[in-house]
Every structure is written in structure tokens, then in C-alpha cells.
Design an enzyme around this catalytic site. Sequence first.
Site, PDB file in Angstrom:
ATOM      1  N   ASP A 187      -0.603  -1.549   6.019  1.00 43.85           N
ATOM      2  CA  ASP A 187      -0.363  -1.010   7.356  1.00 43.85           C
ATOM      3  C   ASP A 187      -1.311  -1.623   8.377  1.00 43.85           C
ATOM      4  O   ASP A 187      -2.416  -2.033   8.042  1.00 43.85           O
ATOM      5  CB  ASP A 187      -0.602   0.511   7.355  1.00 43.85           C
ATOM      6  CG  ASP A 187       0.551   1.247   6.672  1.00 43.85           C
ATOM      7  OD1 ASP A 187       1.617   0.631   6.506  1.00 43.85           O
ATOM      8  OD2 ASP A 187       0.360   2.425   6.317  1.00 43.85           O
ATOM      9  N   ASP A 230      -3.267  -0.303  10.363  1.00 46.17           N
ATOM     10  CA  ASP A 230      -4.235   0.692  10.834  1.00 46.17           C
ATOM     11  C   ASP A 230      -5.551   0.518  10.071  1.00 46.17           C
ATOM     12  O   ASP A 230      -5.691  -0.411   9.273  1.00 46.17           O
ATOM     13  CB  ASP A 230      -3.674   2.118  10.681  1.00 46.17           C
ATOM     14  CG  ASP A 230      -3.376   2.453   9.225  1.00 46.17           C
ATOM     15  OD1 ASP A 230      -3.780   1.668   8.328  1.00 46.17           O
ATOM     16  OD2 ASP A 230      -2.734   3.487   8.984  1.00 46.17           O
ATOM     17  N   ASP A 271      -6.996   2.267   7.684  1.00 51.16           N
ATOM     18  CA  ASP A 271      -6.878   2.373   6.230  1.00 51.16           C
ATOM     19  C   ASP A 271      -6.298   1.094   5.642  1.00 51.16           C
ATOM     20  O   ASP A 271      -6.766   0.582   4.630  1.00 51.16           O
ATOM     21  CB  ASP A 271      -5.959   3.544   5.854  1.00 51.16           C
ATOM     22  CG  ASP A 271      -6.740   4.847   5.772  1.00 51.16           C
ATOM     23  OD1 ASP A 271      -7.995   4.783   5.909  1.00 51.16           O
ATOM     24  OD2 ASP A 271      -6.109   5.903   5.606  1.00 51.16           O
ATOM     25  N   GLU A 296       0.835  -1.187   0.000  1.00 54.01           N
ATOM     26  CA  GLU A 296       0.000   0.000   0.000  1.00 54.01           C
ATOM     27  C   GLU A 296       0.878   1.247   0.000  1.00 54.01           C
ATOM     28  O   GLU A 296       1.737   1.417   0.845  1.00 54.01           O
ATOM     29  CB  GLU A 296      -0.874  -0.057   1.261  1.00 54.01           C
ATOM     30  CG  GLU A 296      -1.384   1.239   1.738  1.00 54.01           C
ATOM     31  CD  GLU A 296      -1.871   1.142   3.198  1.00 54.01           C
ATOM     32  OE1 GLU A 296      -1.731   0.083   3.840  1.00 54.01           O
ATOM     33  OE2 GLU A 296      -2.391   2.146   3.677  1.00 54.01           O
TER      34      GLU A 296
END
Length: 634
Positions: free
Chosen positions: A499, A501, A503, A426
Amino acid sequence: MASSSNYDASSIQVLEGLEAVRRRPGMYIGSTDNRGLHHLVREIVDNSVDEALGGHCDTIVCSIGKDNVVTVTDNGRGIPVDKHPKMNTSALEVIMTVLHAGGKFGGGGYKVSGGLHGVGASVVNALSEWLQVEVRRDGKVYRQTYKRGVPDGPVKAVGKCDKSEHGTTTKFLADTTIFTGGHDYNFDTLADWFRETAYLTRGLKLTLIDERIDRELTFWFEGGIVSFVRHLNRHKTVVNDRPFYVERETPACMVEVALQYNDSYVETTYTFANNINTGDGGTHLSGFKSALTRTMNDYAKKNGFLKADETLSGEDVREGLTAIVSVKIGEPQFEGQTKAKLGNAEVAGAVQTVVNDSLGAYLEENPQVARKVIEKCINASRAREAARKARELVQRKGGLESFSLPGKLADCSEKDPARSELYIVEGDSAGGSAKQGRDRRFQAILPLRGKILNVEKARIDKMLQNNEIRTLLTALGTGIGESLDASKLRYHRIIIMTDADVDGSHIRTLLLTFFFRNLAELIENGNVYIAQPPLYKVKAGKDERWVYSDAELRKVLSEVGEKAEVQRYKGLGEMNPEQLWTTTMNPENRTLLQISIDNAREADETFDMLMGAAVPPRKRFIQTHAQDVVNLDV
Ligand code: 0RA
């Protein structure tokens, strides 16, 4: 006396039968593991369901006691207790002790007996430490008790009941010398099956009580499989408000079909034979499919929606379809490794005729609905044509032959797909670290920018206009959808690295949805993985450790003591290339999570709910599972 010698002969046969069951239980109930244990319950409940199918019973209650005794009560006619003419003993005793005796008493109609089920109550009896049957009929209560299948004594009248009362209660304690895993009944397993059975038996009230955990559920669907179809479409926008429904008896079998279209592009058809879920389809499914395609085409042509030389394909008429096909048949043949495919050839024609006639009439009688459905099918047909063209374009442009691999792809030098890996990363910055940190001999890096298209909502032709998707497909080399060729896959490990997180998890879900909907074969082949980057680095003096979960963090902190310094990694970009290699990419120490489609149905529902057009269920899911994601973005 002839009858007495008959009696001796048949009781010897009974003992031999029970012994055979106890010696080879797997032959009768599939296995003696937890599955087999649940089959016992199913067998007893199925006998009561048969009584309901005959129209003699509308309530069944099954409870699991704290002592692991299973009790099944129905309000059917009650198993007959009068003397069986040939056996010189009660019909009840014959049903409970003679293998396959149950069916001989079934008063006509279609007895549910197929696959691993329908082996008869005598099998459950033989595999129970003890079992007791109580019959209420003609104002009396009769009882017989058995130990490992052998009667303690003859059937006795033990009490009175109201003349109007009738029914059967069976209690049993599964024999743990056979079911060595113990009495580990699972409420949800039984509840799932009860729900399905209640849908398939309109008007039957089925209650499951688990006294061990104090849970109780009652299933009762006035609409039967029509309610089933409505339930499956509950989160969708539907095309025909009232599902199409037909129920008809044919010489070959009883046929029941319900269907309703929704505005998605996904087909959901479940088929059943004698209430058994035939996950691999079979003759009832193929009869249904032919009839659907034919009826839709006939109607569309007759009413000027299609020109004479145009046709709708099977896929066109099944886009957005939710259907239940249920047949009841005297002697079902189940085929295939898991016995989940119906083989009876005569069923195909029966289902086909019933659906042709009734669906054709339904369309004639509901021209507004017919128009909406046909227009949807025609749309599907056009989209399929557009997709085919788009696919060809992508394949021609992106083919290996033209050496036009996407510029963003940092390919590996290895040419053997079996030894090559593709990291889908990403963002450009993490992509940069991954490019520097990787082993370029066998690891390729593809950075994807931004969020890829939410594929659940998009059709294949729209999807193929998306640059990120095109780039990914070109790198993979397989093509997509109907023309997917898994043997052309350029990397046998496709590793999604995002990641830790919110997102990152969104992008991961989007990618998985995309693979699930369009490249499922790659998931099935075990080609798709998720990388597991560390969440923390714990430093205590010279001791440095990477930590991959909160549970591990607690453990490590208790080991290294108080002076530890904890660093939280939020994104891949926070690690330098060397760290990324060590923690997440080096095959010697990394952990990869292999993605499987264990349960396609479940996966489909979750993807649907999380990614589909209906917002409320998604919100509910996120609220319910909020605790689980709380640590994703600290
Ligand atoms: C044979 C004949 C009759 C009822 C049954 C079997 C029967 C079996 C089970 C098993 C569980 N519950 C059941 N309820 C009924 C009908 C006898 C008659 O005509 O009265």
C-alpha cells in the site's frame, strides 16, 4: 657547451611529453569527464598529502573560486627552486613540466602514487588553461606561471616572507577544451574524499572551501584510523571501548590497522593502499584476515575457551567487526577492472606478521576485552551451526521435490522461471484482489500477513523460525545466505506490492532489508522490483486517468480543467481486481521500479540506521526526511 645541448634536448622532451598528455588525457587521468576533472584536484592535493606523510606539513587548504580556479596551499617545505643539476633549470620547473618527475625529488619514504593518481603535477599542468605555483621558503616567495603546461618564463623571486614561513600554493584553471563538461566541481565528492584522506593521515588538517556556494569544511582527526573506526561504529554498541591499533614499518611496507567490535552481525572492513580505497581488497586484506582468524583461535585455545578439536571460522571472528587496514608501499600494483585490488604479494605476509604479533599481545594484555570478543565469536559460531541446521530443515521441508509449496501461494502455470513473476502482496484482502486480477499463466501471488520480522535485529536461525519468512523462502526456492543458489530461483521477477501508506512503506523496507541482508545476489541480478500502484484516479466526464504521483496530478489537473473529480487510493484493497490488473500488474501499462545495489555501502548505512538497534539516528533521519513522507498516508 654540453649543458646547453642537454637543455635543448630536455626541453624538446618536455614539449613532447605535454603534447602526449593533451592528446591522450585519458591515459593519464582515466577520463576527461567530471571524474577526470576531480582527479586534477586530487592529484595536486595528493602532492601536499605526501609532504604531510613525510612529516613536513600539517595543514592543507583547497578552495574552489567563483571563477572556477582551484587553489591548493600547504605549509610543507616548499618545492625546491634551486637549479636541477642535470636539467639546467629549476627543480620546480622540472617537477611541473616533466612527466613523472615528482617522485625523483621525494626524500625517501613511501610516496603515494598509485592507480590513476600519482601521475604528477605536470599532468595537471598540461591539462590546465593556466597554472601558477608559488613557493615560500628561505624568506622569499618564488613564482612560476604556465599556459597549458608551458612556462611563461623562468622561476622568479617575487617577494619576501617571514624566514619561518614555508609552503607551496598551486592555482590552476582546468582547460575546458579538454574537460568539455565544464568546471562542474562537486563539493560533496571532494568532501567525501577529503574526510577519508584526513582519517588516513593522522593529525593532518584538511580544509575544503567552495566559494561558489559559500561552504567550508575542515577535517582533522587526532586519532587517524582509530577515529575512523569509532566513526563507523558511532551508532552501534561496541564490545571493546578502545579500538585495537597498530602501526609498524616492515621491509615490504608500512602497516596500520585499527579495529573495534560492535554487537551487530555485520562486518565492515575497509582497506587502503597509499590512501587509495581498495574496494576489492587484495593482499593486505587477505593477510589481515588470516592473522585475525589465527590469533583469535590461538588465544581461545590457549585460554580454554575452545576445545582442541573446535575452531572459529573466518566469518565467526569477523561478525560485528569494524576494521581499517591501511598500507603504504613504494610501488603498489593495482589489479582488476577497476584497479581497486592490491596485488603486491609481499604485503600479505607483512600485514599478517604485524597483526599476529600485535593483536596477540593486545589480547594477552586486555583479558576482559579478550573474553568478551572471544565469547562473541563463539556465539557467532554456534549461531552459524544452528542456522545451517535450520536451513537444511527449511530446504528439506520446502524443496520442490516434496511438492510442498506453501498453501498461501497462488502459483502460476508457467514453469520457466525466466517468464514467471511472483507478486509479494501485503495482507489477505489485497492478496485476494491480486489473485483475481492477475494473469495466472505467468503471475504467482504470495500474500504475506502482518509485519515480517525486523531482520536487522534477528539472526538467521531466528529468522528462519518466522513463518512468513519460511513461506517466502520456500516460494523463491533459492535457499539463503551461504548456501544460496540463485539458479534455483523460481521467478525471475520478484515484485513487492504494498500500500501507498506508512504501513506499506514499512513492510516494503522490511522486505528490502531482508533481501539485502540475505538474498543480495538476487538484487544484484536485477530480480527484485517494487510495483507502483496509482495514487489517484482523475475523472473528467468520460475521461478517466490513473495518476501515479503528486507532480503528475498537478499536471493532469491543469490539463483536464476544473470539473475533474479526484479519487485518492490509499490501499491496494480499494481497487477491484480489474483495476489492479490495469494499473499495476498488466505488463503493458505498469511501471516497475527495479531495485539495485549501486552503492552497497550507502544502502548498508541507511538500512542500518533505519532498522538497527540505535534509536536516535533513526529518529533524526525520520525527522529530517519527514517532508518526503508526508504524502504517504493522507
Ligand atoms: C621535493 C623535495 C622537497 C619538497 C617537495 C618536493 C615538495 C613537493 C610538494 C608538492 C606540493 N607541496 C609540496 N611540498 C614539497 C624537499 C626539499 C627540501 O629538502 O627542502
